[in-house]
Write a protein that holds these residues in place. Structure first.
Motif, PDB file in Angstrom:
ATOM      1  N   SER A  68     -24.575 -29.634  32.974  1.00  0.00           N
ATOM      2  CA  SER A  68     -24.181 -29.825  31.582  1.00  0.00           C
ATOM      3  C   SER A  68     -23.689 -31.022  31.252  1.00  0.00           C
ATOM      4  O   SER A  68     -24.014 -31.436  30.238  1.00  0.00           O
ATOM      5  N   LEU A  69     -23.001 -31.912  32.252  1.00  0.00           N
ATOM      6  CA  LEU A  69     -22.378 -33.162  31.435  1.00  0.00           C
ATOM      7  C   LEU A  69     -23.616 -34.031  31.602  1.00  0.00           C
ATOM      8  O   LEU A  69     -23.644 -35.028  30.632  1.00  0.00           O
ATOM      9  N   GLU A  70     -24.442 -34.264  32.524  1.00  0.00           N
ATOM     10  CA  GLU A  70     -25.734 -34.726  32.406  1.00  0.00           C
ATOM     11  C   GLU A  70     -26.354 -34.663  31.410  1.00  0.00           C
ATOM     12  O   GLU A  70     -27.078 -35.750  30.804  1.00  0.00           O
ATOM     13  N   ARG A  71     -26.402 -33.675  30.580  1.00  0.00           N
ATOM     14  CA  ARG A  71     -27.091 -33.311  29.680  1.00  0.00           C
ATOM     15  C   ARG A  71     -26.527 -33.707  28.273  1.00  0.00           C
ATOM     16  O   ARG A  71     -26.810 -33.492  27.105  1.00  0.00           O
ATOM     17  N   GLY A  72     -25.303 -34.116  28.268  1.00  0.00           N
ATOM     18  CA  GLY A  72     -24.482 -34.750  27.416  1.00  0.00           C
ATOM     19  C   GLY A  72     -23.520 -33.745  26.732  1.00  0.00           C
ATOM     20  O   GLY A  72     -23.244 -33.896  25.271  1.00  0.00           O
ATOM     21  N   ARG A  73     -23.480 -32.483  27.160  1.00  0.00           N
ATOM     22  CA  ARG A  73     -22.729 -31.592  26.555  1.00  0.00           C
ATOM     23  C   ARG A  73     -21.056 -31.662  27.035  1.00  0.00           C
ATOM     24  O   ARG A  73     -20.553 -31.291  27.743  1.00  0.00           O
ATOM     25  N   THR A  74     -20.511 -32.722  26.017  1.00  0.00           N
ATOM     26  CA  THR A  74     -19.291 -33.079  26.088  1.00  0.00           C
ATOM     27  C   THR A  74     -18.532 -32.866  25.082  1.00  0.00           C
ATOM     28  O   THR A  74     -17.140 -33.246  24.805  1.00  0.00           O
ATOM     29  N   ALA A  75     -18.709 -32.193  24.026  1.00  0.00           N
ATOM     30  CA  ALA A  75     -18.097 -31.790  22.615  1.00  0.00           C
ATOM     31  C   ALA A  75     -17.318 -30.443  23.114  1.00  0.00           C
ATOM     32  O   ALA A  75     -17.699 -29.792  23.654  1.00  0.00           O
ATOM     33  N   TYR A  76     -16.425 -30.617  21.996  1.00  0.00           N
ATOM     34  CA  TYR A  76     -15.734 -29.378  22.110  1.00  0.00           C
ATOM     35  C   TYR A  76     -16.696 -28.198  21.317  1.00  0.00           C
ATOM     36  O   TYR A  76     -17.726 -28.548  20.645  1.00  0.00           O
ATOM     37  N   THR A  77     -16.173 -27.026  21.678  1.00  0.00           N
ATOM     38  CA  THR A  77     -17.212 -25.979  21.314  1.00  0.00           C
ATOM     39  C   THR A  77     -16.409 -25.146  19.998  1.00  0.00           C
ATOM     40  O   THR A  77     -15.151 -25.629  19.770  1.00  0.00           O
ATOM     41  N   SER A  78     -16.986 -23.914  19.633  1.00  0.00           N
ATOM     42  CA  SER A  78     -16.399 -23.173  18.621  1.00  0.00           C
ATOM     43  C   SER A  78     -14.897 -22.558  19.201  1.00  0.00           C
ATOM     44  O   SER A  78     -14.982 -22.586  20.521  1.00  0.00           O
ATOM     45  N   ASN A  79     -13.950 -22.393  18.510  1.00  0.00           N
ATOM     46  CA  ASN A  79     -12.739 -21.778  18.997  1.00  0.00           C
ATOM     47  C   ASN A  79     -12.877 -20.538  19.535  1.00  0.00           C
ATOM     48  O   ASN A  79     -12.094 -20.153  20.354  1.00  0.00           O
ATOM     49  N   ALA A  80     -13.931 -19.834  19.381  1.00  0.00           N
ATOM     50  CA  ALA A  80     -14.408 -18.376  19.913  1.00  0.00           C
ATOM     51  C   ALA A  80     -14.939 -18.645  21.254  1.00  0.00           C
ATOM     52  O   ALA A  80     -15.071 -17.759  21.973  1.00  0.00           O
ATOM     53  N   GLY A  81     -15.367 -20.122  21.560  1.00  0.00           N
ATOM     54  CA  GLY A  81     -16.082 -20.220  22.824  1.00  0.00           C
ATOM     55  C   GLY A  81     -17.744 -20.475  22.283  1.00  0.00           C
ATOM     56  O   GLY A  81     -18.118 -20.094  21.323  1.00  0.00           O
TER      57      GLY A  81
END
Length: 123
Positions: A68-81
């Motif tokens: 996931s990190l390698e795909r750039g998914r490093t931002a915050y998510t929704s408060n609900a997940g």
């Protein structure tokens, strides 16, 4: 921990403290931190505090995190997940317990048990 390690640790803390502003250095430790330290020294106490598991994170979970990190998914998510996670939870609950929940409106993901308990009690 042996005496030598305790002495080294104490010296390291003193050295670190010399770099801190007095108003920061003089902030007392929190009561909950004192409790955790006390509980950690007693083998008959089960602490539900800091949220550190007593097992190594399974490899497939660690691998998924790296991917996931390698795909750039490093931002915050929704408060609900993340909706994908909430949908997976809804699917698991249906498959395992034959109960239906709407992932969009009836499931939320918390950062830990303390947050979940707090939100449940507030609700």
């Amino acid at each position: 921990m042996n005496v030598m390690n305790e002495q080294t640790k104490s010296q390291d803390v003193k050295s670190m403290n010399s770099y801190l502003a007095p108003r920061v250095r003089d902030i007392p430790p929190s009561g909950i931190r004192k409790f955790f330290d006390l509980a950690s020294g007693n083998k008959d106490v089960i602490t539900l505090g800091v949220g550190e598991p007593d097992f190594v994170t399974p490899w497939h979970v660690r691998e998924a995190c790296v991917f996931s990190l390698e795909r750039g998914r490093t931002a915050y998510t929704s408060n609900a997940g993340m909706i994908e996670l909430r949908e997976a939870i809804a699917s698991y609950l249906y498959d395992s317990f034959a109960v239906s929940y709407d992932a969009k409106d009836q499931i939320l993901v918390t950062v830990g048990g303390s947050e979940a308990i707090d939100l449940a009690l507030r609700a």
